[in-house]
Design a protein around this motif. Sequence first.
Motif, PDB file in Angstrom:
ATOM      1  N   TRP A 256      -2.393 -30.624  32.615  1.00  0.00           N
ATOM      2  CA  TRP A 256      -3.367 -31.709  32.569  1.00  0.00           C
ATOM      3  C   TRP A 256      -4.001 -31.864  31.192  1.00  0.00           C
ATOM      4  O   TRP A 256      -4.702 -32.841  30.953  1.00  0.00           O
ATOM      5  CB  TRP A 256      -4.442 -31.506  33.633  1.00  0.00           C
ATOM      6  N   TRP A 257      -3.776 -30.890  30.315  1.00  0.00           N
ATOM      7  CA  TRP A 257      -4.283 -31.022  28.953  1.00  0.00           C
ATOM      8  C   TRP A 257      -3.363 -30.258  28.017  1.00  0.00           C
ATOM      9  O   TRP A 257      -3.141 -29.060  28.204  1.00  0.00           O
ATOM     10  CB  TRP A 257      -5.721 -30.502  28.837  1.00  0.00           C
ATOM     11  N   GLN A 258      -2.800 -30.934  27.016  1.00  0.00           N
ATOM     12  CA  GLN A 258      -1.787 -30.291  26.185  1.00  0.00           C
ATOM     13  C   GLN A 258      -2.344 -29.125  25.388  1.00  0.00           C
ATOM     14  O   GLN A 258      -1.614 -28.194  25.039  1.00  0.00           O
ATOM     15  CB  GLN A 258      -1.146 -31.310  25.240  1.00  0.00           C
ATOM     16  N   GLY A 259      -3.638 -29.135  25.128  1.00  0.00           N
ATOM     17  CA  GLY A 259      -4.235 -28.045  24.371  1.00  0.00           C
ATOM     18  C   GLY A 259      -4.281 -26.734  25.119  1.00  0.00           C
ATOM     19  O   GLY A 259      -4.498 -25.678  24.512  1.00  0.00           O
ATOM     20  N   ASN A 260      -4.061 -26.764  26.449  1.00  0.00           N
ATOM     21  CA  ASN A 260      -4.151 -25.511  27.203  1.00  0.00           C
ATOM     22  C   ASN A 260      -2.823 -24.767  27.284  1.00  0.00           C
ATOM     23  O   ASN A 260      -2.698 -23.794  28.030  1.00  0.00           O
ATOM     24  CB  ASN A 260      -4.750 -25.746  28.598  1.00  0.00           C
ATOM     25  N   CYS A 261      -1.840 -25.220  26.508  1.00  0.00           N
ATOM     26  CA  CYS A 261      -0.561 -24.501  26.475  1.00  0.00           C
ATOM     27  C   CYS A 261      -0.705 -23.125  25.826  1.00  0.00           C
ATOM     28  O   CYS A 261       0.100 -22.228  26.058  1.00  0.00           O
ATOM     29  CB  CYS A 261       0.488 -25.318  25.723  1.00  0.00           C
ATOM     30  N   SER A 262      -1.725 -22.966  25.003  1.00  0.00           N
ATOM     31  CA  SER A 262      -1.980 -21.687  24.350  1.00  0.00           C
ATOM     32  C   SER A 262      -2.994 -20.883  25.149  1.00  0.00           C
ATOM     33  O   SER A 262      -4.017 -21.419  25.601  1.00  0.00           O
ATOM     34  CB  SER A 262      -2.515 -21.916  22.931  1.00  0.00           C
ATOM     35  N   ALA A 263      -2.724 -19.595  25.299  1.00  0.00           N
ATOM     36  CA  ALA A 263      -3.653 -18.721  26.025  1.00  0.00           C
ATOM     37  C   ALA A 263      -5.005 -18.649  25.334  1.00  0.00           C
ATOM     38  O   ALA A 263      -6.032 -18.381  25.977  1.00  0.00           O
ATOM     39  CB  ALA A 263      -3.049 -17.325  26.160  1.00  0.00           C
ATOM     40  N   ASP A 264      -5.033 -18.914  24.025  1.00  0.00           N
ATOM     41  CA  ASP A 264      -6.292 -18.867  23.280  1.00  0.00           C
ATOM     42  C   ASP A 264      -7.282 -19.925  23.765  1.00  0.00           C
ATOM     43  O   ASP A 264      -8.495 -19.756  23.625  1.00  0.00           O
ATOM     44  CB  ASP A 264      -6.033 -19.069  21.782  1.00  0.00           C
ATOM     45  N   PHE A 265      -6.758 -21.013  24.319  1.00  0.00           N
ATOM     46  CA  PHE A 265      -7.628 -22.080  24.811  1.00  0.00           C
ATOM     47  C   PHE A 265      -8.612 -21.551  25.853  1.00  0.00           C
ATOM     48  O   PHE A 265      -9.758 -21.997  25.931  1.00  0.00           O
ATOM     49  CB  PHE A 265      -6.771 -23.197  25.414  1.00  0.00           C
ATOM     50  N   TYR A 266      -8.157 -20.583  26.627  1.00  0.00           N
ATOM     51  CA  TYR A 266      -8.960 -20.068  27.736  1.00  0.00           C
ATOM     52  C   TYR A 266      -9.956 -18.993  27.300  1.00  0.00           C
ATOM     53  O   TYR A 266     -10.693 -18.461  28.126  1.00  0.00           O
ATOM     54  CB  TYR A 266      -8.041 -19.524  28.828  1.00  0.00           C
ATOM     55  N   LYS A 267      -9.984 -18.684  26.016  1.00  0.00           N
ATOM     56  CA  LYS A 267     -10.929 -17.688  25.510  1.00  0.00           C
ATOM     57  C   LYS A 267     -12.306 -18.284  25.222  1.00  0.00           C
ATOM     58  O   LYS A 267     -13.235 -17.560  24.866  1.00  0.00           O
ATOM     59  CB  LYS A 267     -10.370 -17.033  24.248  1.00  0.00           C
ATOM     60  N   ASN A 268     -12.421 -19.586  25.369  1.00  0.00           N
ATOM     61  CA  ASN A 268     -13.700 -20.267  25.157  1.00  0.00           C
ATOM     62  C   ASN A 268     -14.591 -20.015  26.377  1.00  0.00           C
ATOM     63  O   ASN A 268     -14.528 -20.729  27.377  1.00  0.00           O
ATOM     64  CB  ASN A 268     -13.471 -21.763  24.957  1.00  0.00           C
ATOM     65  N   THR A 269     -15.435 -18.998  26.295  1.00  0.00           N
ATOM     66  CA  THR A 269     -16.267 -18.627  27.445  1.00  0.00           C
ATOM     67  C   THR A 269     -17.436 -19.586  27.657  1.00  0.00           C
ATOM     68  O   THR A 269     -18.139 -19.487  28.662  1.00  0.00           O
ATOM     69  CB  THR A 269     -16.797 -17.194  27.289  1.00  0.00           C
ATOM     70  N   GLY A 270     -17.635 -20.495  26.709  1.00  0.00           N
ATOM     71  CA  GLY A 270     -18.623 -21.538  26.934  1.00  0.00           C
ATOM     72  C   GLY A 270     -18.136 -22.559  27.943  1.00  0.00           C
ATOM     73  O   GLY A 270     -18.938 -23.214  28.617  1.00  0.00           O
ATOM     74  N   TYR A 271     -16.817 -22.681  28.044  1.00  0.00           N
ATOM     75  CA  TYR A 271     -16.208 -23.594  29.013  1.00  0.00           C
ATOM     76  C   TYR A 271     -15.666 -22.818  30.213  1.00  0.00           C
ATOM     77  O   TYR A 271     -15.971 -23.135  31.359  1.00  0.00           O
ATOM     78  CB  TYR A 271     -15.102 -24.393  28.328  1.00  0.00           C
ATOM     79  N   PHE A 272     -14.877 -21.797  29.931  1.00  0.00           N
ATOM     80  CA  PHE A 272     -14.332 -20.950  30.994  1.00  0.00           C
ATOM     81  C   PHE A 272     -15.289 -19.780  31.214  1.00  0.00           C
ATOM     82  O   PHE A 272     -15.075 -18.664  30.745  1.00  0.00           O
ATOM     83  CB  PHE A 272     -12.921 -20.478  30.623  1.00  0.00           C
ATOM     84  N   ARG A 273     -16.343 -20.081  31.902  1.00  0.00           N
ATOM     85  CA  ARG A 273     -17.441 -19.122  32.026  1.00  0.00           C
ATOM     86  C   ARG A 273     -17.139 -18.032  33.044  1.00  0.00           C
ATOM     87  O   ARG A 273     -16.556 -18.298  34.101  1.00  0.00           O
ATOM     88  CB  ARG A 273     -18.721 -19.861  32.432  1.00  0.00           C
ATOM     89  N   PRO A 274     -17.549 -16.811  32.742  1.00  0.00           N
ATOM     90  CA  PRO A 274     -17.410 -15.739  33.736  1.00  0.00           C
ATOM     91  C   PRO A 274     -18.363 -15.988  34.898  1.00  0.00           C
ATOM     92  O   PRO A 274     -19.352 -16.715  34.760  1.00  0.00           O
ATOM     93  CB  PRO A 274     -17.792 -14.479  32.953  1.00  0.00           C
ATOM     94  N   LEU A 275     -18.043 -15.404  36.025  1.00  0.00           N
ATOM     95  CA  LEU A 275     -18.882 -15.580  37.209  1.00  0.00           C
ATOM     96  C   LEU A 275     -20.207 -14.854  37.020  1.00  0.00           C
ATOM     97  O   LEU A 275     -20.243 -13.689  36.627  1.00  0.00           O
ATOM     98  CB  LEU A 275     -18.164 -15.033  38.441  1.00  0.00           C
ATOM     99  N   THR A 276     -21.279 -15.549  37.287  1.00  0.00           N
ATOM    100  CA  THR A 276     -22.608 -14.948  37.215  1.00  0.00           C
ATOM    101  C   THR A 276     -22.994 -14.437  38.595  1.00  0.00           C
ATOM    102  O   THR A 276     -23.005 -15.198  39.570  1.00  0.00           O
ATOM    103  CB  THR A 276     -23.651 -15.974  36.738  1.00  0.00           C
ATOM    104  N   VAL A 277     -23.278 -13.168  38.678  1.00  0.00           N
ATOM    105  CA  VAL A 277     -23.656 -12.563  39.957  1.00  0.00           C
ATOM    106  C   VAL A 277     -25.167 -12.649  40.108  1.00  0.00           C
ATOM    107  O   VAL A 277     -25.921 -12.151  39.267  1.00  0.00           O
ATOM    108  CB  VAL A 277     -23.203 -11.092  40.037  1.00  0.00           C
ATOM    109  N   LYS A 278     -25.600 -13.319  41.173  1.00  0.00           N
ATOM    110  CA  LYS A 278     -27.032 -13.457  41.413  1.00  0.00           C
ATOM    111  C   LYS A 278     -27.620 -12.133  41.884  1.00  0.00           C
ATOM    112  O   LYS A 278     -27.067 -11.463  42.746  1.00  0.00           O
ATOM    113  CB  LYS A 278     -27.290 -14.542  42.463  1.00  0.00           C
ATOM    114  N   LYS A 279     -28.747 -11.771  41.292  1.00  0.00           N
ATOM    115  CA  LYS A 279     -29.407 -10.516  41.669  1.00  0.00           C
ATOM    116  C   LYS A 279     -30.470 -10.763  42.730  1.00  0.00           C
ATOM    117  O   LYS A 279     -31.059 -11.811  42.801  1.00  0.00           O
ATOM    118  CB  LYS A 279     -30.048  -9.886  40.427  1.00  0.00           C
TER     119      LYS A 279
END
Length: 279
Positions: A256-279
């Motif tokens: 769906w996006w040609q820029g995501n062919c590289s694994a580096d694209f997914y290192k942007n944690t501002g977009y691909f955010r880790p799950l936040t566990v609610k305390k």
Amino acid sequence: MSSNNLKNSNNTKTRFMAPVQWSANVLSENPIFNDLCQRYPLANWANWPALTTLNHWLEHSDYKLVDNAVLEQDGRYYEQFIYETGRVPTRLNNWHDLFGAGIWGLFPQTKALLNQLHMAEIAVHGLKQRSKLRNKLTLFDECGVIICLEPAAFQHAELLRAHQWQQSFVLKRSDWWQVIRPIIFGHAIYEMATRPFLGLTAKCLFLSVPTGFSQWPLTDAYRFLDKKLTQQIANGALLLDNQQLTPLPLLGVPKWWQGNCSADFYKNTGYFRPLTVKK
């Protein structure tokens, strides 16, 4: 569409604005619109489609599109007007409502059901107090992406819910479009895809589908989903399930996006955010 044209939402505070003018290239050059362009001749049009053209999309529906001016003159609430008249107010020369018309054509039973559920909730809570179910109905209607999971792909539901983006999008990338098929329901997602930006996020609705579904013809696939969605949403439980409508960084979906062919694209944690566990 080149990834060089990608807008970065982290660097701008401006409100999203879809293109003002009609452009078939917006649709034909972006694979997010592939299903729509296969189902409707959008890429062949030189100008905005007329209302009569859009109504051909609803040929299998009991509902018809009317100019939004009719609603403005009528005075009834949007959902009430649709429920009582079977007419869907539509703004002309407008991307949002164009895609809304497309979804009415692709999912006629589901769209009618969402309207009925809105009215049932309004009857209980009134217009001013929006219930939790009405909020969920709107969220799915505007931003939903159906993640169709064949039996071999069930693990992707847990990976995406847990924000294990690398696992699903990179390490198990070959599963996408083979045993896992994403299908857009939310017309606002289509609208925002006319000018993609980092931060463009949909909401997942996970559905199990038969083996081989990912290779079904579009007409058969959409007809099956329309029926299944109607059955499963009818009592409201599906949308109220906290395991549904979880975030999906849309530009991370393979193909769906040609820029995501590289694994580096997914290192942007501002977009691909880790799950936040609610305390």
